[in-house]
Scaffold this active site. Sequence first.
Site, PDB file in Angstrom:
ATOM      1  CE  LYS A 116     104.993  -4.355 -28.727  1.00 32.10           C
ATOM      2  NZ  LYS A 116     105.241  -3.532 -27.554  1.00 32.10           N
ATOM      3  CD  GLU A 200     102.472  -8.936 -34.506  1.00 33.95           C
ATOM      4  OE1 GLU A 200     103.614  -9.337 -34.810  1.00 33.95           O
ATOM      5  OE2 GLU A 200     102.219  -7.740 -34.300  1.00 33.95           O
ATOM      6  CG  HIS A 235     112.141 -12.184 -29.801  1.00 40.88           C
ATOM      7  ND1 HIS A 235     111.747 -12.314 -31.115  1.00 40.88           N
ATOM      8  CD2 HIS A 235     111.651 -13.281 -29.165  1.00 40.88           C
ATOM      9  CE1 HIS A 235     111.042 -13.422 -31.266  1.00 40.88           C
ATOM     10  NE2 HIS A 235     110.975 -14.040 -30.099  1.00 40.88           N
ATOM     11  CD  GLU A 275     110.666  -1.543 -33.087  1.00 43.45           C
ATOM     12  OE1 GLU A 275     110.035  -2.596 -32.859  1.00 43.45           O
ATOM     13  OE2 GLU A 275     111.683  -1.208 -32.459  1.00 43.45           O
ATOM     14  CD  GLU A 293     107.173  -2.951 -30.748  1.00 41.68           C
ATOM     15  OE1 GLU A 293     106.514  -3.995 -30.541  1.00 41.68           O
ATOM     16  OE2 GLU A 293     108.144  -2.609 -30.082  1.00 41.68           O
ATOM     17  CG  ASN A 295     109.922   1.094 -29.705  1.00 40.98           C
ATOM     18  OD1 ASN A 295     109.238   0.492 -28.889  1.00 40.98           O
ATOM     19  ND2 ASN A 295     110.680   0.476 -30.586  1.00 40.98           N
ATOM     20  NE  ARG A 297     111.802   2.649 -25.788  1.00 41.67           N
ATOM     21  CZ  ARG A 297     112.610   1.933 -26.546  1.00 41.67           C
ATOM     22  NH1 ARG A 297     113.683   2.494 -27.087  1.00 41.67           N
ATOM     23  NH2 ARG A 297     112.364   0.658 -26.786  1.00 41.67           N
TER      24      ARG A 297
END
Length: 640
Positions: A116, A200, A235, A275, A293, A295, A297
């Site tokens: 990340k 963050e 989360h 995202e 980030e 992903n 996939r």
Amino acid sequence: MITKLLIANRGEIACRIMRTARTMGIATVAVYSDADAKALHVRSADESVHIGPSPAAESYLVGAKSIAAAKQTGADAIHPGYGFLSENADFAQAVLDAGLIWVGPKPASIRAMGLKDAAKARMIEAGVPVTPGYLGADQSLERLTAEAEAIGYPVLIKAVAGGGGKGMRKVDAPADFAASLESCRREAKASFGNDEVLLEKWITSPRHIEVQVFGDSHGNVVHLFERDCSLQRRHQKVIEEAPAPGMDAVTREAICAAAVRAAKAVDYEGAGTIEFIADASEGLRADRIFFMEMNTRLQVEHPVTEEITGVDLVEWQLRVASGEPLPKRQEELSINGWAIEARLYAEDPRTGFLPSTGTLEHFHLDDEVARIETGVAHGSEISPYYDPMIAKIICKGETRSDAIDQLAFSCDSVLTWPVRNNSGFLAALLRETDFHEGRLDTGFIAARGETLLAGSNASQDLIDTASVSVFLTAGGSRGIFDLQDEDATGTPWRDLLGTRLNAAPKRTIRLLCDGDPVEGSLDGNLGAGSLLWPTERGAILVEHGWAHVFEVEESRGTGQASAADGAIIAPMPGKVLAVDVSEGQAVTAGQRLLVLEAMKMEHALTAPFDGVVEGLAVSAGGQVQVDAVLVTVVPAASDE
């Protein structure tokens, strides 16, 4: 074109991929661990190969075993699904080196976006806005503590190799930072093999917005619009929908264009998700949406995108992996209707969402109204080794309200007994007025807390309905007559319930509801407003998604230890991650004694009162079974 596909995964996503492969005429190969020998994905495949023991680290996470299975069966391609090795660049490269087709992005793209901190740096170069924070290589506690102070609390600790909600901790105050960092690092190391983190700034009114992107080997990249995944618990996404409520055309164009730039920056091929986190304090605005980030996939929530676009994303994956261009251009893609998905988990909201395991002796999902994606069936085993998701329930409507109402109705009737599930919690969540009106953020669930469990107790109407059912069961008369029929004298059978010799009819019955004594009326309407499954000793009734067991009341004791007498009992089978106390140590009420892991989640067990540790029966790394006494706390000696 691919002719035989091995799915290096299990459960729901393996079954989902097989379904599309079958329609394309592609043969499928399943892999399975000891725990999954009889799993639905194994039974659904054309061939299957055993790849090791139940723990994922010895089976699904050993890429060489899946590659060997592909070679053994003559498969020419491997699809990784999501989770496990789906974002492992070394595995992707090993698949290619073995002469097989990798159904996913190029290893270099995975590496570019996999960490990340590096991904955020690349996005800054590509002109994609990112959240402020710390991405440095110095991972010392001292440096991270100082950076957190500089950013300003609250801050978010994130594993640089993380995903799926793992390895994330919100920290509200400096005093909590060190403990949260330790827990985050431990989870990140166990889940991803990398305990490095980034920091963050925590956005106080955050919305989780993500964009589905797709690239091919011919240089084309398109987006398939956005999804909103703001409803989360710890989360972990719970409810996902597409499109995002409150998203106007200008903001949509800006965020989707940024997502395409992000994908092009890493020469992306295949399905991916960018995202973003949005500061929704003033609604959704392009200047308040930041990259989080990528992903690399297929996402768990991909069905909602499929529903609003009419695209089979798995088919696109297989075609792109075979070298074909994207089936549609950007101008050929559009949003049609609204879709919403709920994740059905094997967990009990009434006990703090503790995982639940066991065999599905009673299993019902409403597939007439909803699209169901699952990897289990009646008789399947829910084990402690893997993610606790039982199914995804997806509904589409012309409007958002239509889709929500359909999904809530579908959640009302879920049964997975004796495995507990979160369907009642989902149904309550979907009926929240603020959610219906689009007033949501990632703190939505936490802010409502126990109010979402308010309907978890059986109503009196349900108790009365159950009373009739259990009364008939106890009398051995189930199935002999209809309550509306009449006897020889013309009296309805219902009026004869509770009849006694030489005494007035007894029109009530005492019974147990989820183990607690209740009294119900025999005037209850059998089956009205609920779903009923008979059992040997009574019945299971489902009301608004909450399953309740009714039985004839008997005098009995549990004979079990409990927290009331100081015994700390394992609430589920799992692995002991940490033991924080020693024999004879003095502890205070609420002090953490040990940490148990099950279904990829950590659960801290604490002291029920002030006392002394006695009978410590476990050590870190050990496996324990449900209801095992792990440690006992005896009350501190009185000073008197």
